[in-house]
Design a protein around this motif. Structure first.
Motif, PDB file in Angstrom:
ATOM      1  N   UNK A   1       0.827  -1.207   0.000  1.00  0.00           N
ATOM      2  CA  UNK A   1       0.000   0.000   0.000  1.00  0.00           C
ATOM      3  C   UNK A   1       0.862   1.258   0.000  1.00  0.00           C
ATOM      4  N   UNK A   2       1.958   1.238   0.778  1.00  0.00           N
ATOM      5  CA  UNK A   2       2.867   2.392   0.843  1.00  0.00           C
ATOM      6  C   UNK A   2       3.478   2.688  -0.527  1.00  0.00           C
ATOM      7  N   UNK A   3       3.959   1.638  -1.190  1.00  0.00           N
ATOM      8  CA  UNK A   3       4.582   1.811  -2.507  1.00  0.00           C
ATOM      9  C   UNK A   3       3.556   2.218  -3.559  1.00  0.00           C
ATOM     10  N   UNK A   4       2.352   1.691  -3.443  1.00  0.00           N
ATOM     11  CA  UNK A   4       1.289   2.045  -4.395  1.00  0.00           C
ATOM     12  C   UNK A   4       0.908   3.514  -4.225  1.00  0.00           C
ATOM     13  N   UNK A   5       0.835   3.979  -2.999  1.00  0.00           N
ATOM     14  CA  UNK A   5       0.540   5.391  -2.738  1.00  0.00           C
ATOM     15  C   UNK A   5       1.663   6.284  -3.268  1.00  0.00           C
ATOM     16  N   UNK A   6       2.890   5.802  -3.136  1.00  0.00           N
ATOM     17  CA  UNK A   6       4.035   6.572  -3.648  1.00  0.00           C
ATOM     18  C   UNK A   6       3.944   6.724  -5.169  1.00  0.00           C
ATOM     19  N   UNK A   7       3.596   5.637  -5.850  1.00  0.00           N
ATOM     20  CA  UNK A   7       3.422   5.711  -7.302  1.00  0.00           C
ATOM     21  C   UNK A   7       2.318   6.694  -7.672  1.00  0.00           C
ATOM     22  N   UNK A   8       1.244   6.678  -6.917  1.00  0.00           N
ATOM     23  CA  UNK A   8       0.118   7.571  -7.179  1.00  0.00           C
ATOM     24  C   UNK A   8       0.520   9.028  -7.013  1.00  0.00           C
ATOM     25  N   UNK A   9       1.332   9.320  -5.993  1.00  0.00           N
ATOM     26  CA  UNK A   9       1.799  10.689  -5.761  1.00  0.00           C
ATOM     27  C   UNK A   9       2.675  11.177  -6.917  1.00  0.00           C
ATOM     28  N   UNK A  10       3.463  10.282  -7.468  1.00  0.00           N
ATOM     29  CA  UNK A  10       4.312  10.658  -8.608  1.00  0.00           C
ATOM     30  C   UNK A  10       3.490  10.960  -9.850  1.00  0.00           C
ATOM     31  N   UNK A  11       2.300  10.379  -9.957  1.00  0.00           N
ATOM     32  CA  UNK A  11       1.449  10.587 -11.133  1.00  0.00           C
ATOM     33  C   UNK A  11       0.652  11.893 -11.064  1.00  0.00           C
ATOM     34  N   UNK A  12       0.383  12.363  -9.854  1.00  0.00           N
ATOM     35  CA  UNK A  12      -0.506  13.513  -9.672  1.00  0.00           C
ATOM     36  C   UNK A  12      -0.079  14.771 -10.434  1.00  0.00           C
ATOM     37  N   UNK A  13       1.220  15.131 -10.469  1.00  0.00           N
ATOM     38  CA  UNK A  13       1.619  16.345 -11.207  1.00  0.00           C
ATOM     39  C   UNK A  13       1.285  16.289 -12.705  1.00  0.00           C
ATOM     40  N   UNK A  14       1.069  15.078 -13.221  1.00  0.00           N
ATOM     41  CA  UNK A  14       0.788  14.917 -14.647  1.00  0.00           C
ATOM     42  C   UNK A  14      -0.697  14.695 -14.920  1.00  0.00           C
ATOM     43  N   UNK A  15      -1.519  14.923 -13.893  1.00  0.00           N
ATOM     44  CA  UNK A  15      -2.964  14.760 -14.064  1.00  0.00           C
ATOM     45  C   UNK A  15      -3.387  13.314 -14.213  1.00  0.00           C
ATOM     46  N   UNK A  16      -2.602  12.394 -13.660  1.00  0.00           N
ATOM     47  CA  UNK A  16      -2.906  10.962 -13.767  1.00  0.00           C
ATOM     48  C   UNK A  16      -3.150  10.383 -12.375  1.00  0.00           C
ATOM     49  N   UNK A  17      -3.813   9.243 -12.354  1.00  0.00           N
ATOM     50  CA  UNK A  17      -4.093   8.545 -11.116  1.00  0.00           C
ATOM     51  C   UNK A  17      -3.752   7.076 -11.301  1.00  0.00           C
ATOM     52  N   UNK A  18      -3.383   6.427 -10.223  1.00  0.00           N
ATOM     53  CA  UNK A  18      -3.020   5.012 -10.309  1.00  0.00           C
ATOM     54  C   UNK A  18      -4.154   4.179 -10.908  1.00  0.00           C
ATOM     55  N   UNK A  19      -5.384   4.653 -10.741  1.00  0.00           N
ATOM     56  CA  UNK A  19      -6.538   3.941 -11.297  1.00  0.00           C
ATOM     57  C   UNK A  19      -6.588   4.043 -12.820  1.00  0.00           C
ATOM     58  N   UNK A  20      -5.854   5.022 -13.384  1.00  0.00           N
ATOM     59  CA  UNK A  20      -5.813   5.183 -14.844  1.00  0.00           C
ATOM     60  C   UNK A  20      -4.835   4.221 -15.514  1.00  0.00           C
ATOM     61  N   UNK A  21      -4.020   3.540 -14.730  1.00  0.00           N
ATOM     62  CA  UNK A  21      -2.964   2.699 -15.288  1.00  0.00           C
ATOM     63  C   UNK A  21      -3.525   1.338 -15.692  1.00  0.00           C
ATOM     64  N   UNK A  22      -3.395   0.950 -16.954  1.00  0.00           N
ATOM     65  CA  UNK A  22      -3.912  -0.353 -17.415  1.00  0.00           C
ATOM     66  C   UNK A  22      -3.179  -1.514 -16.752  1.00  0.00           C
ATOM     67  N   UNK A  23      -3.815  -2.648 -16.724  1.00  0.00           N
ATOM     68  CA  UNK A  23      -3.186  -3.854 -16.191  1.00  0.00           C
ATOM     69  C   UNK A  23      -2.200  -4.432 -17.219  1.00  0.00           C
ATOM     70  N   UNK A  24      -1.257  -5.209 -16.739  1.00  0.00           N
ATOM     71  CA  UNK A  24      -0.343  -5.903 -17.636  1.00  0.00           C
ATOM     72  C   UNK A  24       0.944  -5.132 -17.874  1.00  0.00           C
ATOM     73  N   UNK A  25       1.785  -5.693 -18.761  1.00  0.00           N
ATOM     74  CA  UNK A  25       3.059  -5.067 -19.112  1.00  0.00           C
ATOM     75  C   UNK A  25       2.877  -4.171 -20.334  1.00  0.00           C
ATOM     76  N   UNK A  26       3.615  -3.067 -20.413  1.00  0.00           N
ATOM     77  CA  UNK A  26       3.560  -2.232 -21.623  1.00  0.00           C
ATOM     78  C   UNK A  26       4.234  -2.947 -22.791  1.00  0.00           C
ATOM     79  N   UNK A  27       3.890  -2.553 -24.020  1.00  0.00           N
ATOM     80  CA  UNK A  27       4.495  -3.189 -25.197  1.00  0.00           C
ATOM     81  C   UNK A  27       5.855  -2.593 -25.537  1.00  0.00           C
TER      82      UNK A  27
END
Length: 315
Positions: free
Chosen positions: A136-162
């Motif tokens: 949970x701590x690491x997931x929250x940290x990732x979410x905080x890094x996304x906020x300046x770019x107008x993104x949320x952890x919930x916006x991130x698709x599942x799986x590996x990128x291509x």
């Protein structure tokens, strides 16, 4: 002191300028790397940082490729060349789509990177390498890094990128680059030729890395170089390396972050690329590259990239 090349004044075929065309173009390529880095207009824009960073990485990888092919280190060269090619087509793609997809390209880089981190985090949790609290701590940290770019952890698709892009593979990026398919042709030839050496395979392991003198003999380690050093093969690797590089320089010379209008320089680079192929197409033997794929690419290039000073088409 090494004499600075005047690429803007190059109007005649390379074969007339210098009998050692590979070395001559290599000097031009290094000069272009230096000139284009100096010509980039400083900016705090994130996409500028991505473009500049990719270009500097390409310069480093180009130097590594040259060193490896000069040392006949074929195995390492094939691995690094693929990395270099992926960096160059990524840079070309970003420059091409910069004007109308500026914000989207930035976000795709961030989303793809977060997809990898999130997937690794989820795997660690699943395998009980971290606790639920750590997850949970690491997931929250990732979410905080996304906020300046107008993104949320919930916006991130599942799986590996291509790739660096969440939904586009490097093959899709190559296919996007131009209508003639030049980048895709290199992709197809390069990946088909190198996959069985880059990835472990039955032929690769048994042909190049162990020796068995007869059916009943034991397998012995084979630590010799994968290929007998041959100048023509070295040339073949450098021809491909420089074609990839010149195509990238053409794109970067028109980057929106350059200080001046560089379309004249782009035309000059296109002509260097065209003359380079003219110098080698009719003289390369079957041993110029490890597979016939590169010979097919040379033929393809000459059919699709005929230089016309009033209607430049090389890409």
């Amino acid at each position: 002191m090494e004499q600075k090349l005047n690429i803007d004044g190059l109007n005649s075929p390379l074969v007339e300028k210098n009998s050692n065309n590979l070395e001559y173009v290599n000097q031009i390529v290094y000069q272009l790397f230096d000139d284009l880095i100096k010509d980039m207009q400083p900016s705090s824009d994130l996409l500028y940082g991505i473009i500049l960073g990719l270009f500097v990485k390409c310069k480093k990888l180009y130097r590594s490729c040259n060193t490896l092919v000069d040392n006949d280190d074929t195995l390492a060269f094939l691995v690094i060349l693929r990395s270099y090619y992926e960096a160059t087509i990524s840079l070309r793609y970003i420059v091409k789509h910069h004007d109308h997809d500026h914000d989207d390209i930035e976000k795709q880089f961030i989303v793809a990177n977060t997809m990898s981190e999130l997937r690794n985090l989820q795997s660690s949790k699943k395998e009980a390498n971290i606790s639920k609290t750590q997850y949970k701590t690491e997931r929250d940290r990732l979410n905080q890094r996304l906020e300046p770019y107008g993104l949320n952890i919930k916006d991130i698709p599942r799986g590996y990128p291509k790739s660096w892009h969440p939904t586009k593979s490097f093959k899709m990026i190559a296919k996007d680059l131009d209508t003639t398919g030049e980048a895709l042709e290199i992709y197809s030839s390069l990946y088909a030729a190198t996959s069985r050496f880059v990835h472990p395979s039955f032929d690769d392991v048994l042909k190049w890395h162990v020796t068995k003198y007869d059916e009943n003999a034991p397998y012995l380690p084979n630590e010799t170089r994968m290929y007998i050093p041959m100048q023509e093969r070295n040339n073949g690797g450098k021809i491909l390396l420089m074609c990839i590089t010149l195509s990238m320089h053409e794109a970067v010379s028109c980057s929106p972050y350059t200080k001046t209008d560089n379309y004249t320089k782009k035309e000059c680079i296109e002509k260097i690329h065209n003359n380079f192929h003219k110098s080698f197409n009719d003289t390369r033997s079957q041993m110029a590259w490890q597979t016939e794929g590169m010979l097919r690419y040379a033929d393809f290039w000459m059919q699709n990239y005929k230089y016309d000073k009033n209607n430049s088409t090389a890409g």
